[in-house]
Structure formats: structure tokens, C-alpha cells
Design a protein around this motif. Structure first.
Motif, PDB file in Angstrom:
ATOM      1  N   GLY A 188       0.816  -1.201   0.000  1.00 48.74           N
ATOM      2  CA  GLY A 188       0.000   0.000   0.000  1.00 48.74           C
ATOM      3  C   GLY A 188       0.851   1.252   0.000  1.00 48.74           C
ATOM      4  N   ASP A 190       0.112   5.284   0.918  1.00 49.45           N
ATOM      5  CA  ASP A 190      -0.903   6.180   1.460  1.00 49.45           C
ATOM      6  C   ASP A 190      -0.258   7.529   1.780  1.00 49.45           C
ATOM      7  OD1 ASP A 190      -2.991   7.404   2.718  1.00 49.45           O
ATOM      8  OD2 ASP A 190      -3.326   5.855   4.213  1.00 49.45           O
ATOM      9  N   ALA A 203      -0.348  -0.942   4.657  1.00 47.73           N
ATOM     10  CA  ALA A 203      -0.362   0.327   3.935  1.00 47.73           C
ATOM     11  C   ALA A 203       0.892   1.113   4.269  1.00 47.73           C
ATOM     12  CB  ALA A 203      -1.603   1.126   4.319  1.00 47.73           C
ATOM     13  N   ASP A 205       2.704   4.268   4.694  1.00 44.44           N
ATOM     14  CA  ASP A 205       2.314   5.644   4.945  1.00 44.44           C
ATOM     15  C   ASP A 205       3.437   6.593   4.550  1.00 44.44           C
ATOM     16  OD1 ASP A 205       1.496   8.049   5.892  1.00 44.44           O
ATOM     17  OD2 ASP A 205       1.600   7.505   8.010  1.00 44.44           O
ATOM     18  N   SER A 207       2.791   9.990   4.327  1.00 46.68           N
ATOM     19  CA  SER A 207       2.256  11.317   4.612  1.00 46.68           C
ATOM     20  C   SER A 207       3.295  12.258   5.207  1.00 46.68           C
ATOM     21  CB  SER A 207       1.061  11.208   5.567  1.00 46.68           C
ATOM     22  OG  SER A 207       1.449  10.631   6.800  1.00 46.68           O
TER      23      SER A 207
END
Length: 251
Positions: A188, A190, A203, A205, A207
Motif C-alpha cells: 500500500g 498512502d 499500507a 504511509d 504522509s
């Protein structure tokens, strides 16, 4: 320190004026051809025809197209984000952005609406790929993150694939031969989760690397037309002959 000298003047800064709120953005997407997404070209149409045989659902066909692009287009560090999808196919090599554009062009050829999310990503995210060239890495990189209209909703490129649990190989580290384009099929990705990516969850990440969310755009043509590309034209002219042939993961 990352470089701002190579960036277009209009894309400098971390919070461009007039940026819409992503949550309220009603951007509809489209299936029409554009200068970049030239899905009427025979090379794009032929790839779409092959992808159409890859399954019964639109999601299956997009996954098949992704596999075909991974197999047929060598990953390089090209900096020409506005390159036509057909030219990327003809050259047989392309950056993440260029190969995502090919996937979008195929989707539109198959009648699947697409749009992009504009992301300004911290340049340090690319440090692992260019350890000796850090002073020349742009302070921020403009990324057109594709979304596809499937089953009545918008699905980002990473959402095309099932990631039921943690990847045995870990999350995306932005190093080696694997680029974001390949990684979305394995783990994933994200851009919205609250914590930094550590590679331990299903997922991945990212960000913590996101500086600014510019919202959604009907096409990558619209995004780049408004904000320009990551590098200014003189920098692209000088860098493209080298980076456009430099294979991802090569020393």
C-alpha cells in the motif's frame, strides 16, 4: 539542503495561493484525450486492447495494463512530466510520472474516467536515490497521483491492488530498482495517514513526506499547466539527456 534554484518560480513555496480544499473538491475527471494522454495513438490503443483481454472488470483491466507497462517500459529518472504517453511507449522507458500517464491514457481508452491529485512532496524523499547529488535535488517535487473512477467512486492508483496484510518485503523505501509505479502493486501507498512509513504495515504511509496537497485536477495536463513541472525548462534541458536514460536503481 535541497535546491530551489532549479525549480520554476511559480512553484516555489509550500502553500501556493488559491489551493482548493481536497475534501470539498468536486473534480469530475474525464475520458477525453489530452496532449499528454493521447489515447488515440496506435501504440496506446494497442496496449489498451491487450489490457482489455486481462479480465472482466475495469479493475482487472487496469491491473493488466499496469503489468504490461512494468514489463515493457524501463524505469528511468526522466524529468519531462508533460511527455506524451505514446512517446513513452515508443521509447520503451519512462519515469514514474510518465508510466502513470500511460496507465491513465489506457484507462481513458477503455472508457474509465481518470483525474489526478496534485502533491508537492519533500525533495528529501528522493535522497536515497541520489545520495551524492543531494544539493541538486529540488526542494519539492510535484507529483500527479492518478485516480480512477471505478464502481461509482474514485480509486487512487495504489487502491487498484489488494493489500490484505503487511508485505513480506516491507514498505516502499524509494531505493533500488523498485519505483513508486512498481511498488503500488506490492504494498500500500498512502499519502494521508498520520504517521511516518516504517514498512511494518500493509499500507505504506508516506504522509510525512507530503508538503502540500494541491487538490484534484481533471487531468495532469491541467495540473502541470497551472503549477509547472518540478524543474524549470533550462534544468530539464540539461538533465534530461542523462536522467532520461539513467535506469532506476543503477549506480
Amino acid at each position: 539542503m535541497t535546491s530551489r534554484l532549479l525549480m520554476p518560480v511559480r512553484s516555489r513555496g509550500t502553500a501556493p495561493a488559491g489551493v482548493p480544499e481536497p475534501a470539498a473538491d468536486p473534480t469530475p475527471g474525464s475520458t477525453r484525450a489530452t496532449a499528454i494522454l493521447d489515447h488515440g495513438h496506435p501504440l496506446v490503443a494497442a496496449l489498451a486492447a491487450r489490457a482489455a483481454r486481462g479480465g472482466r472488470t475495469d479493475r482487472d483491466r487496469l491491473r493488466a495494463a499496469h503489468r504490461l507497462i512494468v514489463a515493457g517500459v524501463r524505469p528511468v529518472y526522466s524529468v519531462e512530466d508533460r511527455r506524451r504517453a505514446s512517446r513513452t511507449l515508443r521509447l520503451g522507458r519512462g519515469s514514474c510520472s510518465q508510466r502513470m500517464a500511460v496507465l491513465e491514457a489506457v484507462a481513458r481508452s477503455l472508457g474509465i474516467p481518470t483525474r489526478v491529485r496534485g502533491l508537492l512532496v519533500d525533495g528529501s524523499f528522493w535522497y536515497p536515490r541520489f545520495p551524492r547529488l543531494r544539493p541538486f535535488v529540488p526542494a519539492e517535487v510535484l507529483l500527479a497521483w492518478p485516480e480512477f473512477r471505478l464502481d461509482g467512486g474514485w480509486v487512487p492508483i495504489a487502491g487498484l491492488f489488494d493489500h490484505a496484510g503487511p508485505s513480506r518485503e516491507g514498505g516502499f523505501a524509494n531505493t533500488g530498482a523498485e519505483t513508486l509505479f512498481e511498488a503500488v502493486a506490492r504494498t500500500g501507498v498512502d499519502w494521508d495517514a498520520p504517521a511516518a512509513c516504517d514498512g511494518t504495515s500493509g499500507a505504506c504511509d508516506l504522509s510525512a513526506h507530503l508538503r502540500t496537497d494541491l487538490g484534484r485536477f481533471t487531468s495532469r495536463d491541467e495540473l502541470f499547466g497551472r503549477y509547472g513541472q518540478t524543474l524549470c525548462r533550462p534544468a530539464r534541458t540539461l538533465a534530461e539527456p542523462v536522467l532520461g536514460r539513467w535506469s532506476a536503481g543503477a549506480a
